[in-house]
Design a protein around this motif. Sequence first.
Motif, PDB file in Angstrom:
ATOM      1  N   ALA A  57       0.818  -1.217   0.000  1.00 15.16           N
ATOM      2  CA  ALA A  57       0.000   0.000   0.000  1.00 15.16           C
ATOM      3  C   ALA A  57       0.851   1.266   0.000  1.00 15.16           C
ATOM      4  N   THR A  58       0.218   2.368  -0.369  1.00 15.04           N
ATOM      5  CA  THR A  58       0.822   3.692  -0.328  1.00 15.04           C
ATOM      6  C   THR A  58      -0.085   4.602   0.488  1.00 15.04           C
ATOM      7  N   TRP A  59       0.509   5.386   1.377  1.00 22.44           N
ATOM      8  CA  TRP A  59      -0.205   6.415   2.155  1.00 22.44           C
ATOM      9  C   TRP A  59       0.480   7.727   1.820  1.00 22.44           C
ATOM     10  N   GLN A  60      -0.323   8.741   1.437  1.00 25.46           N
ATOM     11  CA  GLN A  60       0.295   9.970   0.962  1.00 25.46           C
ATOM     12  C   GLN A  60      -0.503  11.207   1.363  1.00 25.46           C
ATOM     13  N   GLY A  61       0.222  12.214   1.844  1.00 33.22           N
ATOM     14  CA  GLY A  61      -0.345  13.538   2.018  1.00 33.22           C
ATOM     15  C   GLY A  61      -0.178  14.276   0.707  1.00 33.22           C
ATOM     16  N   LEU A 109     -14.803  -4.329 -10.036  1.00 35.57           N
ATOM     17  CA  LEU A 109     -14.141  -5.552  -9.573  1.00 35.57           C
ATOM     18  C   LEU A 109     -12.915  -5.872 -10.412  1.00 35.57           C
ATOM     19  N   PRO A 110     -11.779  -6.180  -9.826  1.00 35.57           N
ATOM     20  CA  PRO A 110     -11.503  -6.473  -8.414  1.00 35.57           C
ATOM     21  C   PRO A 110     -10.947  -5.286  -7.622  1.00 35.57           C
ATOM     22  N   THR A 111     -11.250  -4.067  -8.055  1.00 35.14           N
ATOM     23  CA  THR A 111     -10.790  -2.891  -7.329  1.00 35.14           C
ATOM     24  C   THR A 111     -11.975  -1.982  -7.038  1.00 35.14           C
ATOM     25  N   ALA A 112     -11.716  -0.966  -6.237  1.00 31.12           N
ATOM     26  CA  ALA A 112     -12.732   0.032  -5.921  1.00 31.12           C
ATOM     27  C   ALA A 112     -12.019   1.309  -5.507  1.00 31.12           C
ATOM     28  N   SER A 113     -12.758   2.396  -5.500  1.00 38.63           N
ATOM     29  CA  SER A 113     -12.217   3.662  -5.015  1.00 38.63           C
ATOM     30  C   SER A 113     -13.316   4.390  -4.263  1.00 38.63           C
ATOM     31  N   GLY A 114     -12.890   5.314  -3.427  1.00 39.16           N
ATOM     32  CA  GLY A 114     -13.860   6.097  -2.673  1.00 39.16           C
ATOM     33  C   GLY A 114     -13.281   7.446  -2.325  1.00 39.16           C
ATOM     34  N   SER A 115     -14.176   8.382  -2.020  1.00 31.49           N
ATOM     35  CA  SER A 115     -13.774   9.724  -1.638  1.00 31.49           C
ATOM     36  C   SER A 115     -14.709  10.208  -0.543  1.00 31.49           C
ATOM     37  N   TRP A 116     -14.112  10.790   0.512  1.00 33.66           N
ATOM     38  CA  TRP A 116     -14.871  11.267   1.658  1.00 33.66           C
ATOM     39  C   TRP A 116     -14.315  12.619   2.093  1.00 33.66           C
ATOM     40  N   ILE A 117     -15.176  13.426   2.717  1.00 31.29           N
ATOM     41  CA  ILE A 117     -14.716  14.603   3.432  1.00 31.29           C
ATOM     42  C   ILE A 117     -14.660  14.204   4.903  1.00 31.29           C
ATOM     43  N   MET A 118     -13.535  14.494   5.528  1.00 30.79           N
ATOM     44  CA  MET A 118     -13.306  14.115   6.911  1.00 30.79           C
ATOM     45  C   MET A 118     -13.041  15.374   7.723  1.00 30.79           C
ATOM     46  N   GLN A 119     -13.638  15.437   8.912  1.00 30.23           N
ATOM     47  CA  GLN A 119     -13.309  16.489   9.871  1.00 30.23           C
ATOM     48  C   GLN A 119     -12.468  15.860  10.969  1.00 30.23           C
ATOM     49  N   GLN A 120     -11.447  16.570  11.371  1.00 32.10           N
ATOM     50  CA  GLN A 120     -10.574  16.116  12.439  1.00 32.10           C
ATOM     51  C   GLN A 120     -10.485  17.232  13.477  1.00 32.10           C
ATOM     52  N   VAL A 121     -10.869  16.902  14.701  1.00 36.46           N
ATOM     53  CA  VAL A 121     -10.811  17.854  15.811  1.00 36.46           C
ATOM     54  C   VAL A 121      -9.659  17.404  16.694  1.00 36.46           C
ATOM     55  N   SER A 122      -8.679  18.293  16.894  1.00 37.76           N
ATOM     56  CA  SER A 122      -7.445  17.888  17.582  1.00 37.76           C
ATOM     57  C   SER A 122      -7.061  18.847  18.690  1.00 37.76           C
ATOM     58  N   ALA A 134     -10.556  17.666   5.540  1.00 41.31           N
ATOM     59  CA  ALA A 134      -9.664  17.109   4.526  1.00 41.31           C
ATOM     60  C   ALA A 134     -10.455  16.205   3.585  1.00 41.31           C
ATOM     61  N   ARG A 135      -9.974  16.124   2.345  1.00 44.46           N
ATOM     62  CA  ARG A 135     -10.543  15.175   1.396  1.00 44.46           C
ATOM     63  C   ARG A 135      -9.705  13.906   1.462  1.00 44.46           C
ATOM     64  N   ILE A 136     -10.374  12.797   1.694  1.00 41.84           N
ATOM     65  CA  ILE A 136      -9.735  11.486   1.742  1.00 41.84           C
ATOM     66  C   ILE A 136     -10.106  10.758   0.449  1.00 41.84           C
ATOM     67  N   THR A 137      -9.110  10.317  -0.298  1.00 40.73           N
ATOM     68  CA  THR A 137      -9.336   9.561  -1.532  1.00 40.73           C
ATOM     69  C   THR A 137      -8.604   8.232  -1.383  1.00 40.73           C
ATOM     70  N   VAL A 138      -9.329   7.144  -1.554  1.00 44.18           N
ATOM     71  CA  VAL A 138      -8.770   5.830  -1.261  1.00 44.18           C
ATOM     72  C   VAL A 138      -9.048   4.869  -2.414  1.00 44.18           C
ATOM     73  N   ASP A 139      -8.033   4.100  -2.794  1.00 43.23           N
ATOM     74  CA  ASP A 139      -8.200   2.990  -3.724  1.00 43.23           C
ATOM     75  C   ASP A 139      -8.122   1.709  -2.906  1.00 43.23           C
ATOM     76  N   LYS A 150      -5.393   0.091  -0.679  1.00 44.68           N
ATOM     77  CA  LYS A 150      -4.233  -0.009  -1.571  1.00 44.68           C
ATOM     78  C   LYS A 150      -3.496   1.334  -1.647  1.00 44.68           C
ATOM     79  N   THR A 151      -4.257   2.431  -1.773  1.00 43.78           N
ATOM     80  CA  THR A 151      -3.685   3.774  -1.827  1.00 43.78           C
ATOM     81  C   THR A 151      -4.568   4.703  -1.018  1.00 43.78           C
ATOM     82  N   PHE A 152      -3.965   5.403  -0.060  1.00 42.03           N
ATOM     83  CA  PHE A 152      -4.681   6.354   0.800  1.00 42.03           C
ATOM     84  C   PHE A 152      -4.071   7.722   0.584  1.00 42.03           C
ATOM     85  N   ARG A 153      -4.902   8.689   0.177  1.00 41.21           N
ATOM     86  CA  ARG A 153      -4.426  10.051  -0.033  1.00 41.21           C
ATOM     87  C   ARG A 153      -5.284  10.995   0.802  1.00 41.21           C
TER      88      ARG A 153
END
Length: 169
Positions: A57-61, A109-122, A134-139, A150-153
Amino acid sequence: MVTVRATTSVTGLETRLLLLEASESIRWIISRYMELCDVPQPEFDLAELGALFTEDATWQGIGPEYDEKFGRYNGRAAIAQMLGSHLLPGGPFTANAHVLGEGRINISLPTASGSWIMQQVSQYTDGRQEVVAARITVDFELDGALALIKTFRTQRLVALSPANLATPH
C-alpha cells in the motif's frame, strides 16, 4: 458506481450481492481506520491498523500543506510505523477525533475507489487546538467482497484554530 443491468438471474443476483458486500466492507474499513486514528484510543492496536492496508500500500499527504507535513509512505510496515508515531503515547496529540462524511464509492471488480470529506478535531500536547477538513481519496483491492486499502491520499481543505475563529470577518 457500477452499473449492473437489472436482472433476476442467479448470476445477476450474485453480482449484485457481491457489490453490496464489497461496498459494506469498504465502509467498514474506512470507518475502522478513522476510529483507530482517534486519540486517546484505549484499544489501539497498531497491527490491526496496519492490517487494513495491502502489503504494498501507499499512504500519501497531497497538496501544499500535507505533502510537506506527511509525505509519502510505501508498504504496510512503513505506513503503520508513521501512523503509530502520531497516535501512540508520546505523539503530538492529547485528543484527536475523526468524523467522516457519507462519501461515495465506485466499484470496478476487483478494485474500488472512494472519496470522503473528513473532519478532524485535535488538541495537541503543546496546547494548540485545531479543526481540519480534509478530502480522503482511497483505492481498494477487493478479494471477493473483502476490501483492503491499496492507496490512501489525504488533502487538507481548511484548518481552523480558536485564534482564527475568534477573529471577526
